[in-house]
Design a protein around this motif. Structure first.
Motif, PDB file in Angstrom:
ATOM      1  N   ALA A  39       0.835  -1.203   0.000  1.00 41.78           N
ATOM      2  CA  ALA A  39       0.000   0.000   0.000  1.00 41.78           C
ATOM      3  C   ALA A  39       0.867   1.250   0.000  1.00 41.78           C
ATOM      4  O   ALA A  39       0.564   2.234  -0.682  1.00 41.78           O
ATOM      5  CB  ALA A  39      -0.921  -0.003   1.214  1.00 41.78           C
ATOM      6  N   GLN A  40       1.950   1.200   0.753  1.00 41.73           N
ATOM      7  CA  GLN A  40       2.867   2.340   0.807  1.00 41.73           C
ATOM      8  C   GLN A  40       3.432   2.628  -0.578  1.00 41.73           C
ATOM      9  O   GLN A  40       3.480   3.776  -1.015  1.00 41.73           O
ATOM     10  CB  GLN A  40       3.995   2.029   1.798  1.00 41.73           C
ATOM     11  CG  GLN A  40       4.946   3.165   2.028  1.00 41.73           C
ATOM     12  CD  GLN A  40       6.045   2.794   3.024  1.00 41.73           C
ATOM     13  OE1 GLN A  40       6.096   1.682   3.526  1.00 41.73           O
ATOM     14  NE2 GLN A  40       6.916   3.741   3.294  1.00 41.73           N
ATOM     15  N   THR A  41       3.800   1.589  -1.279  1.00 42.85           N
ATOM     16  CA  THR A  41       4.354   1.750  -2.621  1.00 42.85           C
ATOM     17  C   THR A  41       3.271   2.166  -3.620  1.00 42.85           C
ATOM     18  O   THR A  41       3.472   3.081  -4.420  1.00 42.85           O
ATOM     19  CB  THR A  41       5.005   0.427  -3.081  1.00 42.85           C
ATOM     20  OG1 THR A  41       5.971   0.029  -2.116  1.00 42.85           O
ATOM     21  CG2 THR A  41       5.681   0.594  -4.423  1.00 42.85           C
ATOM     22  N   ALA A  42       2.120   1.515  -3.553  1.00 43.63           N
ATOM     23  CA  ALA A  42       1.056   1.766  -4.525  1.00 43.63           C
ATOM     24  C   ALA A  42       0.513   3.192  -4.434  1.00 43.63           C
ATOM     25  O   ALA A  42       0.199   3.808  -5.459  1.00 43.63           O
ATOM     26  CB  ALA A  42      -0.071   0.767  -4.331  1.00 43.63           C
ATOM     27  N   TYR A  43       0.396   3.713  -3.219  1.00 42.34           N
ATOM     28  CA  TYR A  43      -0.205   5.034  -3.041  1.00 42.34           C
ATOM     29  C   TYR A  43       0.826   6.122  -2.749  1.00 42.34           C
ATOM     30  O   TYR A  43       0.471   7.236  -2.391  1.00 42.34           O
ATOM     31  CB  TYR A  43      -1.261   4.978  -1.937  1.00 42.34           C
ATOM     32  CG  TYR A  43      -2.402   4.057  -2.304  1.00 42.34           C
ATOM     33  CD1 TYR A  43      -3.329   4.427  -3.268  1.00 42.34           C
ATOM     34  CD2 TYR A  43      -2.527   2.806  -1.714  1.00 42.34           C
ATOM     35  CE1 TYR A  43      -4.359   3.581  -3.627  1.00 42.34           C
ATOM     36  CE2 TYR A  43      -3.561   1.953  -2.061  1.00 42.34           C
ATOM     37  CZ  TYR A  43      -4.468   2.345  -3.021  1.00 42.34           C
ATOM     38  OH  TYR A  43      -5.488   1.509  -3.382  1.00 42.34           O
TER      39      TYR A  43
END
Length: 91
Positions: free
Chosen positions: A6-10
């Motif tokens: 999630a950290q990478t995706a957003y």
């Protein structure tokens, strides 16, 4: 999805931000269900009403049959009900 994904995706800088969101969402979800649950309990669906009626009829039928057996045993002086623990006769 993991916190790292999630950290990478957003494109979020810290994992703490995502964990805070998760915690807040869980609390909101619990609050939502706490508000909805009493309302759902008050509403009776047609299926539930039909099931309750069928249950009442079945209980009444059982009571009537038990009364019938009691009266028959008393008047005819015979045992109709199976005794618990009774052994079957051997042939």
């Amino acid at each position: 999805m993991t916190v790292k994904e999630a950290q990478t995706a957003y494109n979020i800088k810290t994992k703490k931000t995502i964990r805070d969101w998760i915690l807040r969402f869980k609390e909101e979800k619990v609050d939502f269900y706490a508000k909805i649950q009493p309302q759902m309990a008050k509403q009776k669906s047609p299926d539930k009403q039909a099931l309750e009626k069928a249950l009442q009829e079945a209980e009444l039928k059982i009571k009537a049959l038990n009364t019938l057996i009691d009266v028959a045993e008393e008047q005819l002086k015979i045992d109709i009900r199976k005794k618990s623990g009774a052994k079957q006769s051997k042939k």
